[in-house]
Design a protein around this motif. Structure first.
Motif, short mmCIF file in Angstrom:
data_model
loop_
_atom_site.label_atom_id
_atom_site.label_comp_id
_atom_site.label_asym_id
_atom_site.label_seq_id
_atom_site.Cartn_x
_atom_site.Cartn_y
_atom_site.Cartn_z
N LYS A 3 38.88 31.58 -39.93
CA LYS A 3 38.01 32.73 -39.73
C LYS A 3 37.75 33.49 -41.04
CE LYS A 3 39.25 33.51 -34.88
NZ LYS A 3 39.77 34.52 -33.89
N TYR A 4 38.31 32.96 -42.13
CA TYR A 4 38.22 33.69 -43.41
C TYR A 4 37.73 32.79 -44.54
CZ TYR A 4 40.79 37.41 -41.10
OH TYR A 4 41.16 38.42 -40.24
N ALA A 5 37.18 33.44 -45.56
CA ALA A 5 36.76 32.72 -46.77
C ALA A 5 37.91 32.62 -47.76
CB ALA A 5 35.58 33.43 -47.42
N GLY A 6 38.93 33.47 -47.57
CA GLY A 6 40.08 33.47 -48.46
C GLY A 6 40.85 34.76 -48.32
N ILE A 7 41.81 34.96 -49.22
CA ILE A 7 42.65 36.15 -49.18
C ILE A 7 42.75 36.74 -50.59
CG2 ILE A 7 44.82 34.90 -49.56
CD1 ILE A 7 46.12 36.84 -47.51
N TYR B 280 35.31 39.46 -61.29
CA TYR B 280 35.63 38.02 -61.39
C TYR B 280 35.19 37.29 -60.12
CZ TYR B 280 38.41 33.74 -61.57
OH TYR B 280 38.81 32.42 -61.54
N ILE B 281 35.50 37.88 -58.96
CA ILE B 281 35.12 37.24 -57.70
C ILE B 281 33.61 37.11 -57.59
CG2 ILE B 281 35.12 37.49 -55.18
CD1 ILE B 281 37.86 38.86 -55.44
N ARG C 112 29.41 33.27 -47.99
CA ARG C 112 29.78 34.67 -47.81
C ARG C 112 29.64 35.09 -46.35
NH1 ARG C 112 27.58 37.50 -53.46
NH2 ARG C 112 28.24 35.76 -54.78
N ALA C 113 29.48 34.12 -45.47
CA ALA C 113 29.35 34.42 -44.05
C ALA C 113 30.68 34.86 -43.46
CB ALA C 113 28.82 33.20 -43.30
N LEU C 114 31.79 34.36 -44.04
CA LEU C 114 33.11 34.72 -43.55
C LEU C 114 33.73 35.79 -44.46
CD1 LEU C 114 34.56 31.19 -42.67
CD2 LEU C 114 33.70 32.93 -41.09
N PRO C 115 34.58 36.66 -43.90
CA PRO C 115 35.17 37.73 -44.71
C PRO C 115 36.36 37.23 -45.54
CG PRO C 115 35.98 37.87 -42.47
CD PRO C 115 34.94 36.77 -42.47
N SER D 8 31.84 40.28 -47.27
CA SER D 8 32.48 40.99 -46.18
C SER D 8 33.99 40.95 -46.42
CB SER D 8 32.14 40.32 -44.84
OG SER D 8 32.89 40.90 -43.79
N VAL D 9 34.65 42.08 -46.22
CA VAL D 9 36.09 42.17 -46.47
C VAL D 9 36.80 42.73 -45.23
CG1 VAL D 9 37.92 43.17 -47.90
CG2 VAL D 9 35.72 42.53 -48.94
N ASP D 10 37.85 42.05 -44.81
CA ASP D 10 38.68 42.52 -43.69
C ASP D 10 39.93 43.14 -44.30
OD1 ASP D 10 40.07 43.00 -41.40
OD2 ASP D 10 40.30 40.90 -40.81
N ALA D 11 39.91 44.46 -44.48
CA ALA D 11 41.05 45.17 -45.07
C ALA D 11 42.07 45.50 -43.99
CB ALA D 11 40.58 46.44 -45.76
N CYS D 12 43.32 45.15 -44.27
CA CYS D 12 44.40 45.39 -43.31
C CYS D 12 45.51 46.17 -44.03
CB CYS D 12 44.94 44.06 -42.79
SG CYS D 12 46.25 44.22 -41.56
N GLU D 13 45.73 47.41 -43.62
CA GLU D 13 46.74 48.26 -44.27
C GLU D 13 48.14 47.81 -43.84
OE1 GLU D 13 47.77 52.91 -43.95
OE2 GLU D 13 45.75 52.49 -44.72
#
Length: 277
Positions: A57-61, A124-125, A133-136, A159-164
């Motif tokens: 479900k992600y493009a990376g971390i 850099y990214i 870039r369809a996946l976060p 898109s970024v999925d930020a998780c605290e």
């Protein structure tokens, strides 16, 4: 400590890299004294674990600090990271974070270790990302994370999925540790070195409460965000290390003028861009 050594109070918790810092600084006739400044507590690890179980479900971390890597390892109960992550676009700020991901997350390789801050990693990214870039991108982060990286990526269609996943607090023994360092080393202290904006805030709380000005020492910032944090307190920054490595720290301690000239050129570049706009 020899008479030639110059004491550097380093507002940074001792870690696996502390021995390297101490050895390298001592070789250049500096006496490093570590003052643990921050403490951390993990949170939302179940939520993070759930996300980590679905690499498809992600493009990376993205790891912006060693603490983020530690949170991932902790959420997995030190188990294995799902193998799918190794096929994705993974990034880390700095060599320490990069190496920690390799050693604790089943040899997970990250790009961008040459960057020393979130702003540089974002650039850099944007410049190197060659996937969809369809996946976060998954971003484990702390409660004091700035919007620098998120803004840069969002401006460029990511898109970024930020998780605290952790909270940063002032170290409960900060005051005691600073007092001990001042008592033992006294007049031999020449530099105060800061590694993060939150470290600046905690130290300033200590010195401010005792009506002590940090300006009596030479203030060294590790990275531009830390420099800005010091300046926002009305403090004069003696020099700034570009990246959070002992080599960059030693470089600016030995040649502070290089740091000032680099900062001046950067400000001139930004002013020119603003004028063109």
């Amino acid at each position: 400590m020899t008479s030639r050594q110059r004491t550097v109070i380093i507002f940074k918790s001792e870690s696996d890299s502390s021995d390297v810092y101490a050895e390298t600084l001592e070789k250049h006739d500096f006496n490093p004294v570590f003052v643990p400044t921050l403490s951390f507590g993990f949170k939302n690890l179940e939520e993070l674990r759930s996300k980590l179980q679905n690499p498809d479900k992600y493009a990376g971390i993205i790891f912006t600090s060693p603490r983020c890597v530690e949170a991932v390892a902790e959420s997995l109960n030190l188990g294995q990271l799902p193998g799918g992550w190794k096929m994705l676009h993974n990034y880390a700020v700095g060599e320490v974070t990069h190496n920690l991901a390799l050693s604790t997350l089943d040899q997970l390789f990250t790009h961008g270790k040459q960057t020393g801050n979130a702003r540089a990693l974002g650039e850099y990214i944007v410049d190197t990302f060659d996937g969809s870039r369809a996946l976060p991108l998954l971003l484990p982060c702390g409660n004091l994370a700035t919007d620098t990286l998120l803004s840069k990526l969002a401006e460029n269609g990511f898109s970024v999925d930020a998780c605290e996943v952790y909270e940063t607090r002032c170290h409960p023994e900060l005051g005691e540790n600073v007092e001990r360092a001042l008592e033992i080393y006294g007049e031999s202290i020449e530099f105060l070195a800061f590694f993060s904006p939150s470290g600046v805030t905690c130290a300033q709380q200590y010195f401010g409460a005792r009506q002590l000005s940090m300006d009596k020492w030479k203030l060294v910032a590790i990275g531009p965000s830390t420099r800005r944090a010091l300046e926002s307190q009305g403090l004069k920054v003696y020099c700034t290390a570009e990246r959070p490595t002992v080599e960059h720290l030693v470089k600016v301690l030995l040649n502070p003028q290089d740091s000032r000239e680099r900062l001046l050129k950067e400000r001139e570049r930004i002013a020119a861009l603003e004028n063109n706009n």
